[in-house]
Design a protein around this motif. Structure first.
Motif, PDB file in Angstrom:
ATOM      1  N   UNK A  52     -35.155   5.226  -2.340  1.00  0.00           N
ATOM      2  CA  UNK A  52     -35.627   5.649  -0.906  1.00  0.00           C
ATOM      3  C   UNK A  52     -34.742   5.082  -0.009  1.00  0.00           C
ATOM      4  N   UNK A  53     -34.603   3.845  -0.002  1.00  0.00           N
ATOM      5  CA  UNK A  53     -33.627   2.954   0.824  1.00  0.00           C
ATOM      6  C   UNK A  53     -32.470   3.243   0.911  1.00  0.00           C
ATOM      7  N   UNK A  54     -31.814   3.548  -0.113  1.00  0.00           N
ATOM      8  CA  UNK A  54     -30.347   4.051  -0.216  1.00  0.00           C
ATOM      9  C   UNK A  54     -30.185   5.495   0.438  1.00  0.00           C
ATOM     10  N   UNK A  55     -31.166   6.173   0.062  1.00  0.00           N
ATOM     11  CA  UNK A  55     -31.159   7.503   1.012  1.00  0.00           C
ATOM     12  C   UNK A  55     -31.309   7.507   2.324  1.00  0.00           C
ATOM     13  N   UNK A  56     -32.170   6.581   2.820  1.00  0.00           N
ATOM     14  CA  UNK A  56     -32.489   6.402   4.411  1.00  0.00           C
ATOM     15  C   UNK A  56     -31.006   5.875   5.030  1.00  0.00           C
ATOM     16  N   UNK A  57     -30.361   4.794   4.224  1.00  0.00           N
ATOM     17  CA  UNK A  57     -29.277   4.104   4.959  1.00  0.00           C
ATOM     18  C   UNK A  57     -28.068   4.946   4.974  1.00  0.00           C
ATOM     19  N   UNK A  58     -28.072   5.693   3.584  1.00  0.00           N
ATOM     20  CA  UNK A  58     -26.928   6.771   3.581  1.00  0.00           C
ATOM     21  C   UNK A  58     -27.007   7.883   4.496  1.00  0.00           C
ATOM     22  N   UNK A  59     -28.245   8.451   5.030  1.00  0.00           N
ATOM     23  CA  UNK A  59     -28.273   9.294   6.125  1.00  0.00           C
ATOM     24  C   UNK A  59     -27.931   8.615   7.475  1.00  0.00           C
ATOM     25  N   UNK A  60     -28.207   7.442   7.703  1.00  0.00           N
ATOM     26  CA  UNK A  60     -28.003   7.004   9.062  1.00  0.00           C
ATOM     27  C   UNK A  60     -26.700   6.263   9.132  1.00  0.00           C
ATOM     28  N   UNK A  61     -26.051   6.210   8.042  1.00  0.00           N
ATOM     29  CA  UNK A  61     -24.569   5.625   8.040  1.00  0.00           C
ATOM     30  C   UNK A  61     -23.463   6.496   7.852  1.00  0.00           C
ATOM     31  N   UNK A  62     -23.756   7.664   7.120  1.00  0.00           N
ATOM     32  CA  UNK A  62     -22.795   8.541   6.865  1.00  0.00           C
ATOM     33  C   UNK A  62     -22.095   8.384   5.614  1.00  0.00           C
ATOM     34  N   UNK A  63     -22.644   7.304   4.817  1.00  0.00           N
ATOM     35  CA  UNK A  63     -21.931   7.137   3.373  1.00  0.00           C
ATOM     36  C   UNK A  63     -22.725   7.752   2.600  1.00  0.00           C
ATOM     37  N   UNK A  64     -22.222   7.950   1.176  1.00  0.00           N
ATOM     38  CA  UNK A  64     -22.591   8.770   0.243  1.00  0.00           C
ATOM     39  C   UNK A  64     -23.847   8.031  -0.347  1.00  0.00           C
ATOM     40  N   UNK A  65     -24.788   8.699  -0.765  1.00  0.00           N
ATOM     41  CA  UNK A  65     -26.091   8.108  -1.152  1.00  0.00           C
ATOM     42  C   UNK A  65     -25.867   7.485  -2.539  1.00  0.00           C
ATOM     43  N   UNK A  66     -24.978   8.278  -3.300  1.00  0.00           N
ATOM     44  CA  UNK A  66     -24.783   7.883  -4.709  1.00  0.00           C
ATOM     45  C   UNK A  66     -24.002   6.327  -4.705  1.00  0.00           C
ATOM     46  N   UNK A  67     -23.099   6.600  -3.750  1.00  0.00           N
ATOM     47  CA  UNK A  67     -22.045   5.278  -3.792  1.00  0.00           C
ATOM     48  C   UNK A  67     -22.919   4.078  -3.192  1.00  0.00           C
ATOM     49  N   UNK A  68     -23.815   4.286  -2.267  1.00  0.00           N
ATOM     50  CA  UNK A  68     -24.654   3.187  -1.901  1.00  0.00           C
ATOM     51  C   UNK A  68     -25.639   2.796  -2.855  1.00  0.00           C
TER      52      UNK A  68
END
Length: 280
Positions: free
Chosen positions: A254-270
């Protein structure tokens, strides 16, 4: 068993200039057994402009009586009548009465169709000068300041171009709230009186538009706002944010998904980077 004789026709009406009416609109108004209108006086003016005389019954159907009128219209359609629904401008059920009747007909397994026509949403998008490859329609913003602020805050990172309707007496405060939530330089366009004599499109940053609107704006208004630009964060910084959220009790996923959405980074990479960082 599906009913085949009765039909609900959602008929789009001009948003300003009656010459924009689809030829089928006149045909449907003339042949309908029932014409349900948001404002019967405006319907009669439109019929005069179009040179058509409805042969069926004209009934009132608006936000204050649609709950009571819907079962009556459904019964007429079920009995085999052709019911044409029109609102003051544009397509019924799109920020106008009609959705309740549509769902009731679907629940009753009755047929429905529509007569396409002018659209303030599409016209405003076309003349706004903003990206139109992806967009979303948000209707009228909440009237209360607190609810409006929360709605705009939730849309602050929306990447698609956004389209809103707004009343002229609220447009200045709405543009001010948009500037606060989306940023004063976020591009927008205020489109008023589309297809009418005093048609005007004002383009610029939201803060500039709010200042312009402070002196008063008249007419029917559609507001188009550019979507948020993607914010691509540094991977190490983003991973640190993920791990901080995990330390606070969030699941890594969940944390990775939230930060990925805010940052524009790939959720899987993050996610993979966070897993690697936790292992070191």
């Amino acid at each position: 068993m599906r009913h085949v004789s009765g039909l609900l026709v959602l008929a789009a009406t001009p948003i300003g200039d009656p010459r924009d009416a689809a030829p089928r609109l006149s045909e449907e108004l003339a042949r309908a057994d029932v014409v349900a209108a948001e404002d019967t006086r405006r319907l009669r003016r439109l019929c005069t402009d179009l040179g058509v005389e409805p042969s069926g019954q004209i009934v009132s159907y608006h936000e204050h009586n649609e709950a009571a009128k819907t079962p009556e219209l459904v019964a007429r359609i079920a009995a085999g009548d052709r019911v044409v629904l029109v609102t003051d401008a544009g397509m019924p059920s799109v920020s106008d009465p009609g959705y309740r009747l549509v769902t009731a007909c679907i629940d009753a397994d009755l047929d429905l169709t529509c007569v396409p026509g002018p659209s303030a949403v599409l016209m405003a998008l076309a003349v706004s000068g903003l990206p139109v490859d992806r967009f979303c329609f948000e209707g009228f913003p909440p009237r209360k300041a607190g609810e409006r602020a929360r709605t705009f805050a939730a849309l602050a990172t929306e990447p698609r171009t956004m389209v809103f309707f707004e009343a002229p007496h609220r447009i200045a405060e709405t543009l001010t709230a948009m500037a606060e939530a989306f940023g004063p330089e976020r591009r927008g366009a205020v489109c008023r009186e589309l297809t009418k004599t005093y048609e005007e499109v004002k383009r610029g940053g939201l803060a500039t538009l709010a200042t312009w609107a402070a002196d008063g704006v008249r007419g029917e208004i559609t507001v188009v706002v550019a979507g948020a630009e993607p914010v691509v964060a540094d991977l190490d910084t983003a991973v640190a944010q993920v791990l901080e959220r995990v330390a606070g009790g969030e699941r890594l996923k969940d944390a990775s998904a939230a930060v990925a959405q805010a940052s524009g980074l790939s959720r899987k990479v993050l996610y993979d980077a966070a897993v690697a960082a936790r292992a070191t």
